[in-house]
Scaffold this motif. Structure first.
Motif, PDB file in Angstrom:
ATOM      1  N   GLU A  55       0.901  -1.400   0.033  1.00  0.00           N
ATOM      2  CA  GLU A  55       0.064   0.052   0.013  1.00  0.00           C
ATOM      3  C   GLU A  55       0.872   1.383   0.019  1.00  0.00           C
ATOM      4  N   SER A  56       2.017   1.179   0.907  1.00  0.00           N
ATOM      5  CA  SER A  56       2.805   2.472   0.909  1.00  0.00           C
ATOM      6  C   SER A  56       3.493   2.688  -0.553  1.00  0.00           C
ATOM      7  N   GLU A  57       4.166   1.489  -0.954  1.00  0.00           N
ATOM      8  CA  GLU A  57       4.759   1.723  -2.537  1.00  0.00           C
ATOM      9  C   GLU A  57       3.743   2.120  -3.589  1.00  0.00           C
ATOM     10  N   ARG A  58       2.426   1.457  -3.500  1.00  0.00           N
ATOM     11  CA  ARG A  58       1.232   1.845  -4.369  1.00  0.00           C
ATOM     12  C   ARG A  58       0.998   3.449  -4.285  1.00  0.00           C
ATOM     13  N   ASN A  59       1.036   3.986  -2.927  1.00  0.00           N
ATOM     14  CA  ASN A  59       0.806   5.207  -2.536  1.00  0.00           C
ATOM     15  C   ASN A  59       1.775   5.959  -3.184  1.00  0.00           C
ATOM     16  N   LYS A  60       3.037   5.785  -2.942  1.00  0.00           N
ATOM     17  CA  LYS A  60       4.350   6.390  -3.416  1.00  0.00           C
ATOM     18  C   LYS A  60       4.278   6.534  -5.140  1.00  0.00           C
ATOM     19  N   LEU A  61       3.802   5.496  -5.640  1.00  0.00           N
ATOM     20  CA  LEU A  61       3.686   5.078  -7.089  1.00  0.00           C
ATOM     21  C   LEU A  61       2.727   5.943  -7.494  1.00  0.00           C
ATOM     22  N   MET A  62       1.749   6.259  -6.955  1.00  0.00           N
ATOM     23  CA  MET A  62       0.665   7.275  -7.445  1.00  0.00           C
ATOM     24  C   MET A  62       1.049   8.671  -7.330  1.00  0.00           C
ATOM     25  N   ILE A  63       1.990   8.967  -6.159  1.00  0.00           N
ATOM     26  CA  ILE A  63       2.302  10.386  -6.083  1.00  0.00           C
ATOM     27  C   ILE A  63       3.143  10.602  -7.361  1.00  0.00           C
ATOM     28  N   ILE A  64       4.220   9.624  -7.442  1.00  0.00           N
ATOM     29  CA  ILE A  64       5.267   9.625  -8.691  1.00  0.00           C
ATOM     30  C   ILE A  64       4.471  10.003  -9.884  1.00  0.00           C
ATOM     31  N   GLU A  65       3.261   9.194  -9.958  1.00  0.00           N
ATOM     32  CA  GLU A  65       2.399   9.250 -11.305  1.00  0.00           C
ATOM     33  C   GLU A  65       1.955  10.560 -11.438  1.00  0.00           C
ATOM     34  N   GLU A  66       1.409  10.933 -10.373  1.00  0.00           N
ATOM     35  CA  GLU A  66       0.620  12.265 -10.364  1.00  0.00           C
ATOM     36  C   GLU A  66       1.956  13.387 -10.734  1.00  0.00           C
ATOM     37  N   ASN A  67       2.999  13.336 -10.097  1.00  0.00           N
ATOM     38  CA  ASN A  67       4.026  14.167 -10.307  1.00  0.00           C
ATOM     39  C   ASN A  67       4.322  14.166 -11.559  1.00  0.00           C
ATOM     40  N   LEU A  68       4.531  12.966 -12.225  1.00  0.00           N
ATOM     41  CA  LEU A  68       4.933  12.721 -13.546  1.00  0.00           C
ATOM     42  C   LEU A  68       3.871  13.390 -14.784  1.00  0.00           C
ATOM     43  N   ASN A  69       2.596  13.410 -14.379  1.00  0.00           N
ATOM     44  CA  ASN A  69       1.535  13.702 -15.157  1.00  0.00           C
ATOM     45  C   ASN A  69       1.663  15.651 -14.911  1.00  0.00           C
ATOM     46  N   LYS A  70       2.042  15.866 -13.760  1.00  0.00           N
ATOM     47  CA  LYS A  70       2.114  17.380 -13.575  1.00  0.00           C
ATOM     48  C   LYS A  70       3.331  17.710 -14.567  1.00  0.00           C
TER      49      LYS A  70
END
Length: 190
Positions: A55-70
């Protein structure tokens, strides 16, 4: 009867041995069950830890994906801005080219104007060379030809009648100006 008793004792002994083996097997199975229970408990704990880590890694990945989109959107915006700037630069280059052409034309016109002024100055100097510098002076200033005549050339002291030398200078200058009809003149005096 003895034989039956003996058989029963043998059977009893066999049952006792069998019961011991079963108790031993039962104890062994209890130990195995406790071990498996401990392993299960440990595996549950590991599974919970793994799920939390996932879950922690998935949340990090979601944050990374969000940052990547930005950042991707920012890159798109920067690319759009770069294209606008390139168009601006092209427009400015074109404008600069036109201004350079215009500047070259104006410089050419200025050079021609200077040439014409120098010719006019030379013509005036040549026509009025019989007069010395104390009577008449021809010079260029601010893109204009100045002809300055001293009072003593034009008038005798105390007189308002133009002197013959002054008339001669004015007539010569007038003839030059007649030939140069494009020339603007300004006459100052008192």
């Amino acid at each position: 009867l003895d034989k039956t008793v003996h058989d029963y004792k043998l059977q009893r002994y066999a049952f006792a041995e069998d019961a011991k083996m079963k108790d031993h097997l039962n104890d062994s199975l209890d130990i195995e069950i406790r071990k498996l229970s401990s392993d299960t408990s440990s595996l549950r704990s590991s599974l919970r830890d793994a799920i939390r880590e996932y879950e922690s890694e998935r949340n990090k990945l979601m944050i990374i994906e969000e940052n990547l989109n930005k950042k991707s959107n920012l890159i798109d915006d920067l690319n759009d801005e770069q294209k606008k700037k390139e168009k601006e630069i092209d427009s400015l280059r074109s404008s600069l080219y036109e201004k350079q052409k215009r500047l070259a034309q104006l410089e050419n016109m200025i050079d021609k104007n200077k040439e014409e002024l120098n010719k006019l100055k030379k013509i005036i100097n040549d026509a009025l060379q019989s007069f010395d510098d104390s009577e008449l002076n021809v010079y260029l200033k601010d893109g204009k030809v100045y002809v300055a005549m001293e009072e003593k050339l034009l008038f005798k002291t105390g007189s308002s009648t133009i002197d013959s030398r002054g008339k001669e200078a004015i007539i010569k200058l007038g003839k030059i100006l007649e030939k140069n009809t494009e020339t603007e003149i300004l006459i100052e005096g008192h």
